[in-house]
Design an enzyme around this catalytic site. Sequence first.
Site, mmCIF file in Angstrom:
data_model
loop_
_atom_site.group_PDB
_atom_site.id
_atom_site.type_symbol
_atom_site.label_atom_id
_atom_site.label_comp_id
_atom_site.label_asym_id
_atom_site.label_seq_id
_atom_site.Cartn_x
_atom_site.Cartn_y
_atom_site.Cartn_z
ATOM 1 C CE LYS A 78 -44.063 -24.765 -22.061
ATOM 2 N NZ LYS A 78 -43.892 -24.444 -20.251
ATOM 3 C CG HIS A 96 -41.122 -19.914 -19.105
ATOM 4 N ND1 HIS A 96 -42.060 -19.450 -18.363
ATOM 5 C CD2 HIS A 96 -42.575 -20.962 -20.236
ATOM 6 C CE1 HIS A 96 -42.756 -20.655 -18.230
ATOM 7 N NE2 HIS A 96 -42.764 -21.405 -19.007
#
Length: 360
Positions: A78, A96
Amino acid sequence: MSDRPHLWMRHEARPTERRAPLVPEDAATLVRQGVRITVEDSDQRAFPLADYAAAGCATAPAGSWTGAPGDAYVLGLKELPDGPAALHHRHIYFAHAYKGQAGADALLGRFTAGGGALLDLEYLTDDDGRRVAAFGYWAGYIGAALAVLHRRGRLTAPLVPTARPALDALLAADAADDDTRALVVGALGRSGRGACDALERAGLDPTRWDVAETRDLDRPALLAHDLMVNTVLTVRPVPPFLTPADLDEPARRLSLVSDVTCDVTSECNVLPVYDETTTWADPVRALRGGPAPLDLIAIDNLPSLLPVEASRAFSAELAPHLARLTDAAAPVEGWDPVWARALRLFETATAPLEEATRVR
């Protein structure tokens, strides 16, 4: 100099992240193949540091990746912490940052400032464009499971990691008395298959929609379900599946949406009815109240709730590709195509930022 890579697996900055991109068993295989691996200590990872040491990995304190040798690939899952402002290493993780998400330009700017690079796990693909390693199945499974438990009044917060046998026992507990009409959108993909399996475990027979059904969306049919699990991941904007107007539709039966994809803030978001994900502490948010309520579950690290199962499945897929990396100081010509594609994507995404820097 060896042409084998040096992997540096970092501690995850997100407090609720329990997974590991590489588990001890697969790390041992890579070490035997000559891959150098350093693993940071972590008080939240589901796999003890001692197991990595026994596999032949070197160990390091949590957060020490900032001082890792320049030839190391920093491996994680992450988001990175906010600092340092300039990233010097090649990082492998889910960033992302390629679909217009909030903060994407700032993150990519950190790489250009430091001369580092992003090899995004989401974009490691084979020659047919299929991802070579993904958590999708478990994301779909848990996203659907949480939705079922919430409808049955069995979802408690804060959420805590568990193991599949315990979760499956909860799903099966009230199966005989549940007549929920469930819909899985994206049912043929990894996440969709996981969602369907969880719903079946809960005694439900979900409606399964995929590309054919969403190309010409039957909106009244969608709204006629009690529960929708969205598992669609798109890389280009498409007409939304739900709009704010749909939430106010008098005939709406839909009362719960579990958004596994969580493309919030992205121009590719197919559910532009919310602007912030939910959390382990507060997993459910009301989008509408009153006599026709509609709740949302949108947690963006669902597989971390089954950290051992999810990590082992992902690591088994990723590890063979990690073995094909070369030393980070070596030229990229001749790279394995999976990694070469990821690097080209990063270079394309950061080219405008580098041009803007030159103009200034």
